[in-house]
Scaffold this motif. Structure first.
Motif, PDB file in Angstrom:
ATOM      1  N   UNK A  33      39.464  59.792  32.764  1.00 34.62           N
ATOM      2  CA  UNK A  33      38.208  60.502  32.982  1.00 34.62           C
ATOM      3  C   UNK A  33      37.206  59.556  33.645  1.00 34.62           C
ATOM      4  N   UNK A  34      37.409  59.241  34.920  1.00 36.93           N
ATOM      5  CA  UNK A  34      36.584  58.212  35.568  1.00 36.93           C
ATOM      6  C   UNK A  34      35.099  58.540  35.660  1.00 36.93           C
ATOM      7  N   UNK A  35      34.743  59.809  35.673  1.00 39.34           N
ATOM      8  CA  UNK A  35      33.341  60.178  35.837  1.00 39.34           C
ATOM      9  C   UNK A  35      32.640  60.456  34.518  1.00 39.34           C
ATOM     10  N   UNK A  36      33.335  61.019  33.565  1.00 38.92           N
ATOM     11  CA  UNK A  36      32.682  61.446  32.333  1.00 38.92           C
ATOM     12  C   UNK A  36      32.924  60.521  31.151  1.00 38.92           C
ATOM     13  N   UNK A  37      34.029  59.796  31.123  1.00 40.60           N
ATOM     14  CA  UNK A  37      34.320  58.889  30.002  1.00 40.60           C
ATOM     15  C   UNK A  37      35.132  57.697  30.504  1.00 40.60           C
ATOM     16  N   UNK A  38      34.529  56.828  31.319  1.00 42.56           N
ATOM     17  CA  UNK A  38      35.293  55.738  31.931  1.00 42.56           C
ATOM     18  C   UNK A  38      35.815  54.689  30.950  1.00 42.56           C
ATOM     19  N   UNK A  39      35.317  54.666  29.723  1.00 43.86           N
ATOM     20  CA  UNK A  39      35.792  53.698  28.734  1.00 43.86           C
ATOM     21  C   UNK A  39      36.943  54.239  27.888  1.00 43.86           C
ATOM     22  N   UNK A  40      37.226  55.538  28.025  1.00 45.27           N
ATOM     23  CA  UNK A  40      38.239  56.161  27.174  1.00 45.27           C
ATOM     24  C   UNK A  40      39.412  56.668  28.000  1.00 45.27           C
ATOM     25  N   UNK A  41      40.569  56.129  27.736  1.00 47.72           N
ATOM     26  CA  UNK A  41      41.775  56.620  28.366  1.00 47.72           C
ATOM     27  C   UNK A  41      42.065  56.015  29.725  1.00 47.72           C
ATOM     28  N   UNK A  42      43.042  55.101  29.739  1.00 51.88           N
ATOM     29  CA  UNK A  42      43.449  54.472  30.988  1.00 51.88           C
ATOM     30  C   UNK A  42      44.952  54.267  30.954  1.00 51.88           C
ATOM     31  N   UNK A  43      45.596  54.648  32.013  1.00 52.74           N
ATOM     32  CA  UNK A  43      47.022  54.392  32.145  1.00 52.74           C
ATOM     33  C   UNK A  43      47.250  53.210  33.061  1.00 52.74           C
ATOM     34  N   UNK A  44      48.196  52.378  32.696  1.00 55.88           N
ATOM     35  CA  UNK A  44      48.663  51.316  33.587  1.00 55.88           C
ATOM     36  C   UNK A  44      49.972  51.812  34.166  1.00 55.88           C
ATOM     37  N   UNK A  45      50.015  52.013  35.475  1.00 55.34           N
ATOM     38  CA  UNK A  45      51.174  52.602  36.130  1.00 55.34           C
ATOM     39  C   UNK A  45      51.824  51.599  37.069  1.00 55.34           C
ATOM     40  N   UNK A  46      53.141  51.766  37.282  1.00 52.92           N
ATOM     41  CA  UNK A  46      53.851  50.877  38.198  1.00 52.92           C
ATOM     42  C   UNK A  46      53.670  51.358  39.637  1.00 52.92           C
ATOM     43  N   UNK A  47      54.349  50.697  40.554  1.00 51.69           N
ATOM     44  CA  UNK A  47      54.181  51.023  41.976  1.00 51.69           C
ATOM     45  C   UNK A  47      54.706  52.411  42.338  1.00 51.69           C
ATOM     46  N   UNK A  48      55.469  53.045  41.430  1.00 48.13           N
ATOM     47  CA  UNK A  48      55.966  54.400  41.663  1.00 48.13           C
ATOM     48  C   UNK A  48      55.122  55.451  40.955  1.00 48.13           C
ATOM     49  N   UNK A  49      54.051  55.022  40.290  1.00 52.59           N
ATOM     50  CA  UNK A  49      53.169  55.945  39.588  1.00 52.59           C
ATOM     51  C   UNK A  49      53.626  56.284  38.182  1.00 52.59           C
TER      52      UNK A  49
END
Length: 155
Positions: A33-49
């Motif tokens: 949620x980059x616009x509404x909750x940038x501190x909550x919820x982040x995925x670390x993805x590889x080069x294939x997504x």
């Protein structure tokens, strides 16, 4: 959250370092949620997504990993902040907007009125015809001329 740290490899790419010293990466941070909750919820993805790790709360990271992650996010999630609207080519869309941002003056194409999104609390997201996004953090902080130009598109 399991114990791990984030580091950069020799190419400046983000990697996950597990307690046993094993590294995974490179990985790319993707905010849920980059616009509404940038501190909550982040995925670390590889080069294939493909998601390698999920971080539910970024405030729980160790300080060094947090600083590194924020630097990578700043490059990936950059949205220029509009400080003033200098000129609008026409009061119908599509129209070319000339704006002043924190990095200088630029122009972008506003395809339609739907290209302006109200994020609440006086925040707006404006999307260029090519997909680049600009943000107005506080409509009330704009000068009167900017407010007048913006009002023509907010009806």
């Amino acid at each position: 959250m399991s114990k791990f740290t984030l580091q950069e490899n020799s190419l400046g790419q983000l990697t996950i370092v597990r307690p046993d010293g094993q590294q995974s990466g490179p990985v790319h941070p993707v905010l849920a949620f980059p616009l509404t909750a940038p501190e909550l919820g982040l995925g670390l993805v590889d080069e294939h997504g493909k998601e390698v790790m999920w971080l539910p709360d970024l405030t729980k990271l160790d300080p060094a990993s947090s600083t590194l992650l924020k630097a990578h996010l700043a490059r990936r999630e950059y949205r220029p902040q509009i400080k003033a609207i200098l000129r609008v080519s026409t009061f119908s869309t599509p129209s070319v907007w000339q704006v002043k941002t924190e990095t200088g003056v630029c122009e972008f194409l506003l395809q339609s009125e739907e290209s302006i999104r109200n994020l609440g609390a006086g925040r707006l997201l404006l999307t260029h015809g090519n997909g680049m996004q600009f943000v107005i953090e506080d409509q009330a902080a704009l000068d009167n001329r900017s407010k007048q130009l913006l009002a023509r598109f907010m009806a």
